[in-house]
Design a protein around this motif. Structure first.
Motif, PDB file in Angstrom:
ATOM      1  N   THR A  73       0.859  -1.260   0.068  1.00 38.28           N
ATOM      2  CA  THR A  73       0.075   0.053  -0.098  1.00 38.28           C
ATOM      3  C   THR A  73       0.945   1.298  -0.220  1.00 38.28           C
ATOM      4  O   THR A  73       1.946   1.322   0.421  1.00 38.28           O
ATOM      5  N   SER A  74       0.183   2.357  -0.385  1.00 41.61           N
ATOM      6  CA  SER A  74       0.800   3.775  -0.569  1.00 41.61           C
ATOM      7  C   SER A  74       1.196   4.122   1.008  1.00 41.61           C
ATOM      8  O   SER A  74       2.069   5.184   0.983  1.00 41.61           O
ATOM      9  N   GLN A  75       0.369   3.913   1.961  1.00 38.52           N
ATOM     10  CA  GLN A  75       0.345   4.317   3.196  1.00 38.52           C
ATOM     11  C   GLN A  75       0.545   3.317   4.366  1.00 38.52           C
ATOM     12  O   GLN A  75       0.214   1.993   3.715  1.00 38.52           O
ATOM     13  N   ALA A  76       1.012   3.504   5.586  1.00 35.26           N
ATOM     14  CA  ALA A  76       0.978   2.361   6.516  1.00 35.26           C
ATOM     15  C   ALA A  76      -0.643   2.109   7.126  1.00 35.26           C
ATOM     16  O   ALA A  76      -0.684   2.284   8.068  1.00 35.26           O
ATOM     17  N   ASN A  77      -1.430   1.879   6.378  1.00 39.37           N
ATOM     18  CA  ASN A  77      -2.889   1.395   6.642  1.00 39.37           C
ATOM     19  C   ASN A  77      -3.194   0.670   5.625  1.00 39.37           C
ATOM     20  O   ASN A  77      -3.252   0.759   4.492  1.00 39.37           O
ATOM     21  N   ALA A  78      -4.368  -0.274   5.748  1.00 40.96           N
ATOM     22  CA  ALA A  78      -4.960  -1.226   4.929  1.00 40.96           C
ATOM     23  C   ALA A  78      -5.867  -0.488   4.051  1.00 40.96           C
ATOM     24  O   ALA A  78      -6.226  -1.277   2.940  1.00 40.96           O
ATOM     25  N   SER A  79      -6.440   0.716   4.472  1.00 43.66           N
ATOM     26  CA  SER A  79      -7.350   1.337   3.425  1.00 43.66           C
ATOM     27  C   SER A  79      -6.695   2.297   2.288  1.00 43.66           C
ATOM     28  O   SER A  79      -7.180   2.754   1.553  1.00 43.66           O
TER      29      SER A  79
ATOM     30  N   ASN B  58       2.414   1.683  12.975  1.00 40.55           N
ATOM     31  CA  ASN B  58       1.151   0.870  12.824  1.00 40.55           C
ATOM     32  C   ASN B  58       1.336  -0.513  12.562  1.00 40.55           C
ATOM     33  O   ASN B  58       0.567  -1.079  11.597  1.00 40.55           O
ATOM     34  N   GLY B  59       2.193  -1.066  12.832  1.00 40.61           N
ATOM     35  CA  GLY B  59       2.582  -2.670  12.453  1.00 40.61           C
ATOM     36  C   GLY B  59       3.211  -2.798  11.203  1.00 40.61           C
ATOM     37  O   GLY B  59       3.159  -3.872  10.522  1.00 40.61           O
ATOM     38  N   TYR B  60       3.530  -1.572  10.398  1.00 42.20           N
ATOM     39  CA  TYR B  60       4.066  -1.624   9.057  1.00 42.20           C
ATOM     40  C   TYR B  60       5.371  -1.445   9.077  1.00 42.20           C
ATOM     41  O   TYR B  60       6.198  -0.783   9.547  1.00 42.20           O
ATOM     42  N   SER B  61       5.955  -2.004   7.778  1.00 41.09           N
ATOM     43  CA  SER B  61       7.410  -1.943   7.472  1.00 41.09           C
ATOM     44  C   SER B  61       7.397  -0.970   6.243  1.00 41.09           C
ATOM     45  O   SER B  61       6.432  -1.326   5.262  1.00 41.09           O
ATOM     46  N   GLN B  62       8.404  -0.232   6.043  1.00 40.22           N
ATOM     47  CA  GLN B  62       8.305   0.716   4.727  1.00 40.22           C
ATOM     48  C   GLN B  62       9.383   0.073   3.641  1.00 40.22           C
ATOM     49  O   GLN B  62      10.427  -0.548   4.067  1.00 40.22           O
ATOM     50  N   VAL B  63       8.877  -0.331   2.455  1.00 39.50           N
ATOM     51  CA  VAL B  63       9.714  -0.962   1.637  1.00 39.50           C
ATOM     52  C   VAL B  63       9.899  -0.118   0.353  1.00 39.50           C
ATOM     53  O   VAL B  63       9.052   0.642   0.061  1.00 39.50           O
ATOM     54  N   TRP B  64      10.737  -0.648  -0.562  1.00 38.56           N
ATOM     55  CA  TRP B  64      10.822   0.063  -1.710  1.00 38.56           C
ATOM     56  C   TRP B  64      10.344  -0.772  -2.870  1.00 38.56           C
ATOM     57  O   TRP B  64      10.704  -1.800  -3.150  1.00 38.56           O
ATOM     58  N   PHE B  65       9.249  -0.198  -3.348  1.00 36.90           N
ATOM     59  CA  PHE B  65       8.360  -1.111  -4.427  1.00 36.90           C
ATOM     60  C   PHE B  65       8.077   0.147  -5.138  1.00 36.90           C
ATOM     61  O   PHE B  65       7.631   1.076  -5.077  1.00 36.90           O
ATOM     62  N   ASN B  66       7.988  -0.416  -6.612  1.00 32.79           N
ATOM     63  CA  ASN B  66       7.681   0.446  -7.840  1.00 32.79           C
ATOM     64  C   ASN B  66       8.438   1.774  -7.595  1.00 32.79           C
ATOM     65  O   ASN B  66       8.201   2.865  -7.953  1.00 32.79           O
ATOM     66  N   SER B  67       9.715   1.651  -7.449  1.00 36.63           N
ATOM     67  CA  SER B  67      10.538   2.837  -7.248  1.00 36.63           C
ATOM     68  C   SER B  67      10.257   3.985  -6.350  1.00 36.63           C
ATOM     69  O   SER B  67      10.378   5.128  -6.630  1.00 36.63           O
ATOM     70  N   LYS B  68       9.216   3.639  -5.377  1.00 34.07           N
ATOM     71  CA  LYS B  68       8.971   4.506  -4.423  1.00 34.07           C
ATOM     72  C   LYS B  68       8.795   3.835  -3.015  1.00 34.07           C
ATOM     73  O   LYS B  68       8.704   2.699  -2.977  1.00 34.07           O
ATOM     74  N   LYS B  69       8.701   4.578  -1.893  1.00 37.84           N
ATOM     75  CA  LYS B  69       8.267   4.026  -0.553  1.00 37.84           C
ATOM     76  C   LYS B  69       6.663   3.611  -0.449  1.00 37.84           C
ATOM     77  O   LYS B  69       6.010   4.373  -0.621  1.00 37.84           O
ATOM     78  N   CYS B  70       6.807   2.536  -0.035  1.00 36.17           N
ATOM     79  CA  CYS B  70       5.484   1.658   0.058  1.00 36.17           C
ATOM     80  C   CYS B  70       5.275   1.208   1.302  1.00 36.17           C
ATOM     81  O   CYS B  70       6.483   1.070   2.109  1.00 36.17           O
ATOM     82  N   TYR B  71       4.595   0.231   1.619  1.00 37.45           N
ATOM     83  CA  TYR B  71       4.372  -0.230   3.123  1.00 37.45           C
ATOM     84  C   TYR B  71       3.586  -1.584   3.007  1.00 37.45           C
ATOM     85  O   TYR B  71       2.844  -1.926   2.030  1.00 37.45           O
ATOM     86  N   ILE B  72       4.302  -2.542   3.986  1.00 35.64           N
ATOM     87  CA  ILE B  72       3.461  -3.789   3.883  1.00 35.64           C
ATOM     88  C   ILE B  72       3.450  -4.210   5.600  1.00 35.64           C
ATOM     89  O   ILE B  72       4.313  -3.757   6.395  1.00 35.64           O
ATOM     90  N   PRO B  73       2.637  -5.116   6.099  1.00 37.70           N
ATOM     91  CA  PRO B  73       2.530  -5.438   7.450  1.00 37.70           C
ATOM     92  C   PRO B  73       3.789  -6.142   7.802  1.00 37.70           C
ATOM     93  O   PRO B  73       4.224  -7.051   6.898  1.00 37.70           O
TER      94      PRO B  73
END
Length: 634
Positions: free
Chosen positions: A313-319, A341-356
């Protein structure tokens, strides 16, 4: 009247498409123009999935035993004389204008049939009767045969495609005769010997057995590289960007690297370069890397451990907006493990994204060139070339070393806890590592608590990671301070062939057998040869930081290689302290320096580019597309 009109429409469509494709292939028009032509044929999500339908009025001229099949060039001969209709042959000239692509079998064992559906005659009975009139009569057992079953073929078998529809693929087979006369097992397995002989001709396979590379998708000119992608699960390659009803051309495996030719999705699909053509994959399951990305510092490499698909996701939440989906075993680079919020920030699609964070595991430290330079100046080289080096050694992470120390350096007792955190790596005979620190460590052994043991711990860069190793027991390693480690190795001449290459493709060039198995080639030579493929990479040398910088999926900007042969003389080989940085991450490619040049194994480059590496008996080869697999998603 309606049927005749439809038939004329199909024939006209086939002839127009064929004329267009042949014009493009023969004249080799520029890439941009070619891409526009391909877009006209395949980019539309509603493009015709079956542009080359089965026309049985036409194909009946090439079925089993047809006279037209004897007009092709002889493919193989036998020790005994056989009738001309049994001689294996290439496709006859009258059929060559209907060659539309290739079909690759992706099941363990596939079946080919004489006719697409229920035949009017018992082809199998006819086959055995006619075979018995040759010099190779069938002498095997006669289990109940299937009237329409022509032959069996194994996974990765490849055939020329004549036509196809939703159910069947018409293929050309040069034919074969079982010279064992049914007395030995065939590729179909025990009990299939009666199907091991068939005449050259057009046969039919269920489309579910094969992947199809369509002539409409072909592009001989490799397009300009704009981005790369890695699959976040096994994904199908498609002839058109169709979501549900589509024709599969192959499979890209989880974490496999490929070239993206259009970064704007077409009906939710990226256009990619695959098997010398433009095809499509579901963008939902692709981690896109733009060539001009501004990548931040990373903390870890991690692996998706969740059993169910996970949205990025684009932010650290499921919505938040979904950027993509990953499945188990997909590899991700982590910018920040605990981002809130229980998320890690990852490098995905050449930008910062989030995954639990709970969906990730196997965290390993990520090392960039900046991280390595913090270690200071290298002190020397460690090599597993001691009397007991055949036993190997162990390199521990910092956490792994802590556990080992808590267990009084008892490797057996600490092994389970270290394994639980991926805290160690096996080092093999002949391996080398750059040493950045040397410390003496004193401890009390559990077996002899009143006696102090001493050991030398080396801080090393091994396999792209900062680790710690030592000798505990047998002598397995030798330390060489500074640049003192070297040996003499003969310059040989070995073949290195790169498939799908618009340059020379390869040839016989200078190589060194340094570590007992692989041959090492000049890095610039490999980069030049790979520049003619869809997996090109650029190499620069950072003298100030003693580093080799390699950027994947990037045009090679170096000079054309001379590809000289080995002179047969002994040359001094050293292990440089130079760091190799692949896409901003330090990697553990074995590297040697000879006459001021850097040499690496072609196997290491093949692994980093997700290419196939094989022994050719005369040297080695790299094919930038892996063999086809079976199961996929998306």
């Amino acid at each position: 009247m309606k049927d005749m009109s439809q038939k004329r429409t199909n024939l006209l469509k086939r002839s127009v498409i064929f004329a267009l494709i042949m014009a493009m292939l023969i004249t080799l028009i520029p890439t941009d123009t070619f891409a526009a032509s391909v877009a006209y044929l395949t980019e539309d999500p509603n493009a015709d999935l079956y542009p080359f339908p089965l026309d049985m009025d036409f194909l009946s001229n090439y079925l089993y035993g047809s006279e037209e099949n004897t007009k092709g060039k002889v493919f193989a001969t036998y020790g005994r004389e056989v009738p001309k209709e049994w001689i294996p042959r290439e496709m006859p000239p009258s059929l060559q204008s209907s060659y539309w692509g290739k079909a690759v079998v992706h099941t363990t064992v596939a079946k080919a049939y004489f006719y697409p559906g229920q035949p009017l005659i018992d082809y199998h009975k006819k086959r055995i009767e006619e075979l018995n009139q040759t010099a190779y009569p069938y002498l095997g057992t006669h289990p109940e045969g299937q009237a329409n079953l022509a032959f069996y073929c194994a996974e990765t078998s490849e055939f020329q495609v004549i036509a196809y529809n939703a159910e069947w693929v018409a293929i050309w087979s040069p034919g074969a005769i079982d010279v064992g006369q049914g007395l030995s097992s065939t590729c179909g397995g025990l009990g299939t010997e009666q199907y091991a002989s068939w005449k050259p001709g057009v046969y039919f396979m269920p489309r579910k057995y094969v992947y199809i590379t369509d002539a409409r998708n072909q592009q001989l000119e490799i397009p300009k590289i704009t981005a790369s992608g890695t699959a976040t699960c096994n994904i199908y390659v498609k002839t058109t960007p169709a979501s549900d009803n589509y024709v599969a051309s192959g499979l890209i495996e989880t974490n496999q690297l490929f070239q993206v030719t259009k970064t704007t999705p077409i009906n939710g699909h990226y256009q990619i370069y695959y098997k010398q053509g433009l095809y499509y994959v579901n963008a939902k399951y692709v981690n896109l890397r733009m060539s001009g990305e501004n990548k931040p510092a990373m903390q870890y490499n991690a692996v998706v451990t969740a059993s169910d698909p996970v949205d990025i996701t684009s932010q650290a939440n499921a919505s938040a907006a979904v950027e993509g989906t990953v499945k188990k075993d997909a590899k991700l680079q982590v910018v920040k493990k605990n981002a809130g919020n229980g998320y890690s920030q990852v490098w995905f699609n050449s930008k910062k994204c989030y995954i639990p964070t709970k969906c990730l595991g196997d965290f390993e430290d990520y090392y960039s060139l900046a991280d390595i330079k913090k270690l200071g100046k290298a002190k020397g080289t460690l090599v597993l070339n001691a009397p007991w080096s055949g036993l190997g050694n162990t390199a521990y992470t910092a956490e792994g070393l802590k556990i080992l120390k808590k267990n009084h350096m008892n490797e057996g007792k600490a092994a389970q806890k270290i394994a639980a955190i991926n805290g160690s790596y096996h080092m093999s005979d002949g391996d080398s590592a750059t040493v950045y620190g040397i410390n003496k460590y004193t401890y009390y052994s559990e077996d002899f608590p009143d006696y102090k043991e001493k050991v030398t711990i080396y801080k090393i860069l091994y396999n792209g990671k900062v680790c710690y190793t030592m000798d505990l027991g047998h002598e397995t390693i030798n330390y060489y301070p500074g640049n003192k480690y070297s040996k003499k190795v003969t310059a040989e001449t070995k073949q290195l062939w790169i498939y799908c290459n618009k340059n020379s493709g390869g040839g016989y060039l200078e190589a060194y057998k340094i570590d007992g198995y692989y041959y090492y080639y000049k890095l610039d030579d490999i980069a030049y040869l790979m520049s003619g493929t869809n997996k090109s990479f650029n190499v620069t040398y950072d003298k100030a930081h003693d580093a080799i910088i390699i950027n994947s999926m990037t045009p090679y900007k170096g000079k054309a290689a001379t590809l000289k042969k080995g002179n047969g003389k002994k040359h001094k080989v050293t292990v440089p302290t130079t760091s190799i940085v692949w896409d901003d991450e330090v990697v553990g490619i074995p590297c040697y320096k000879i006459d001021g040049k850097y040499y690496v194994s072609a196997a290491a480059i093949a692994a980093l580019t997700d290419s196939r590496f094989e022994d050719t008996h005369y040297g080695w080869s790299i094919a930038t597309t892996r063999p086809n697999k079976i199961d996929a998603y998306g």
